[in-house]
Design an enzyme around this catalytic site. Sequence first.
Site, PDB file in Angstrom:
ATOM      1  N   GLY A   1      -6.790  -5.825   5.471  1.00  0.00           N
ATOM      2  CA  GLY A   1      -7.706  -4.998   4.464  1.00  0.00           C
ATOM      3  C   GLY A   1      -7.421  -3.306   4.652  1.00  0.00           C
ATOM      4  O   GLY A   1      -8.167  -2.571   4.478  1.00  0.00           O
TER       5      GLY A   1
ATOM      6  N   ARG B   1      -1.741 -15.096  -1.850  1.00  0.00           N
ATOM      7  CA  ARG B   1      -1.772 -16.563  -2.875  1.00  0.00           C
ATOM      8  C   ARG B   1      -1.302 -16.347  -4.148  1.00  0.00           C
ATOM      9  O   ARG B   1      -1.538 -15.304  -4.763  1.00  0.00           O
ATOM     10  CB  ARG B   1      -2.983 -17.182  -2.968  1.00  0.00           C
TER      11      ARG B   1
ATOM     12  N   HIS C   1       3.362  -4.353  -3.086  1.00  0.00           N
ATOM     13  CA  HIS C   1       4.444  -5.056  -2.111  1.00  0.00           C
ATOM     14  C   HIS C   1       5.287  -4.477  -1.472  1.00  0.00           C
ATOM     15  O   HIS C   1       5.965  -3.291  -1.768  1.00  0.00           O
ATOM     16  CB  HIS C   1       5.442  -5.999  -3.034  1.00  0.00           C
TER      17      HIS C   1
ATOM     18  N   GLU D   1       4.117 -15.343 -11.426  1.00  0.00           N
ATOM     19  CA  GLU D   1       5.075 -15.676 -10.330  1.00  0.00           C
ATOM     20  C   GLU D   1       4.780 -14.560  -9.286  1.00  0.00           C
ATOM     21  O   GLU D   1       4.253 -13.620  -9.426  1.00  0.00           O
ATOM     22  CB  GLU D   1       6.704 -15.406 -10.894  1.00  0.00           C
TER      23      GLU D   1
ATOM     24  N   ASP E   1       5.553 -11.874  -7.034  1.00  0.00           N
ATOM     25  CA  ASP E   1       6.188 -10.250  -6.822  1.00  0.00           C
ATOM     26  C   ASP E   1       7.296  -9.929  -8.020  1.00  0.00           C
ATOM     27  O   ASP E   1       8.309  -9.396  -7.910  1.00  0.00           O
ATOM     28  CB  ASP E   1       7.120 -10.264  -5.768  1.00  0.00           C
TER      29      ASP E   1
ATOM     30  N   GLU F   1       2.732   4.113   5.123  1.00  0.00           N
ATOM     31  CA  GLU F   1       2.278   5.368   4.675  1.00  0.00           C
ATOM     32  C   GLU F   1       2.470   5.563   3.434  1.00  0.00           C
ATOM     33  O   GLU F   1       1.746   6.179   2.827  1.00  0.00           O
ATOM     34  CB  GLU F   1       3.059   6.379   5.656  1.00  0.00           C
TER      35      GLU F   1
HETATM   36  C1  GAR Z   1       0.550  -4.413   2.750  1.00  0.00           C
HETATM   37  O1  GAR Z   1       1.840  -4.151   3.546  1.00  0.00           O
HETATM   38  C2  GAR Z   1       1.028  -5.237   1.573  1.00  0.00           C
HETATM   39  O2  GAR Z   1       2.084  -4.324   0.851  1.00  0.00           O
HETATM   40  C3  GAR Z   1       1.681  -6.388   1.889  1.00  0.00           C
HETATM   41  O3  GAR Z   1       0.579  -7.105   2.851  1.00  0.00           O
HETATM   42  C4  GAR Z   1       0.375  -5.660   3.518  1.00  0.00           C
HETATM   43  C5  GAR Z   1      -1.186  -5.634   3.889  1.00  0.00           C
HETATM   44  O4  GAR Z   1      -1.780  -6.954   4.373  1.00  0.00           O
HETATM   45  N1  GAR Z   1       1.493  -7.507   0.967  1.00  0.00           N
HETATM   46  C6  GAR Z   1       2.620  -8.393   0.569  1.00  0.00           C
HETATM   47  O5  GAR Z   1       3.332  -8.437   1.557  1.00  0.00           O
HETATM   48  C7  GAR Z   1       2.297  -9.076  -0.508  1.00  0.00           C
HETATM   49  N2  GAR Z   1       3.561 -10.030  -0.950  1.00  0.00           N
HETATM   50  P1  GAR Z   1      -2.980  -6.431   5.405  1.00  0.00           P
HETATM   51  O6  GAR Z   1      -3.959  -6.294   4.578  1.00  0.00           O
HETATM   52  O7  GAR Z   1      -3.314  -7.838   5.852  1.00  0.00           O
HETATM   53  O8  GAR Z   1      -2.762  -5.716   6.579  1.00  0.00           O
END
Ligand code: GAR
Length: 194
Positions: free
Chosen positions: A14, A93, A109, A148, A150, A177
Amino acid sequence: MKRPRVAILVSGTGRSLENLAERMASGELDIELALVLSDRPDVQALERAERLGIPSAVVPYDKSAGVAAFSRNVFDAIDAHACDLCVLAGFLRLIHLPDAWIGRVINIHPSLLPAFGGTGFYGDRVHRAVLEAGATETGCTVHFVDNEYDSGPIILQRRVPVEADDDVQAVARRVFEEEKVALPEAIRRVLAGM
Ligand code: GAR
């Protein structure tokens, strides 16, 4: 005027949720965090939601019921909290969108999509693949969600260099960042167009 009500979907720490709460406190983002929804009961994101005073819900994924049933449960919870926009912030998910939600669900992403996206590409796995491919540049993408992983129209991207001596952690830090700037900016843009 009533602030737009935003649902944040999480599966992990989070960090993006925390960042959004900070941007709201500094006046950069005028939204209400109406719901934090997780597919897992034991994640740090739910502790953050409680500390921030944001209502939360856990909707577990039941493999035998499948994606359609899971998605229905997710959007039932979101609708019960009268949300206007839904943000996937580290949510891992697959979900299928009801028609009423097309154009109102966005995802962040940690790569320059379409590169290093799709099934199996999440978190540090993305950065490891970037390093293994010898890429000299990476970044993050905020996009509208379709059915789908991403994919869906891109709202914005922010780029960072990959340095010769980078490890996964160094790339992850630099990209995150940029995520901290990209996600609030994308939320502002989408809300302005709604
Ligand atoms: C972020 O870097 C987000 O871009 C990535 O998970 C991270 C946050 O997770 N999302 C993905 O990879 C989605 N495909 P966290 O809240 O567990 O740190």
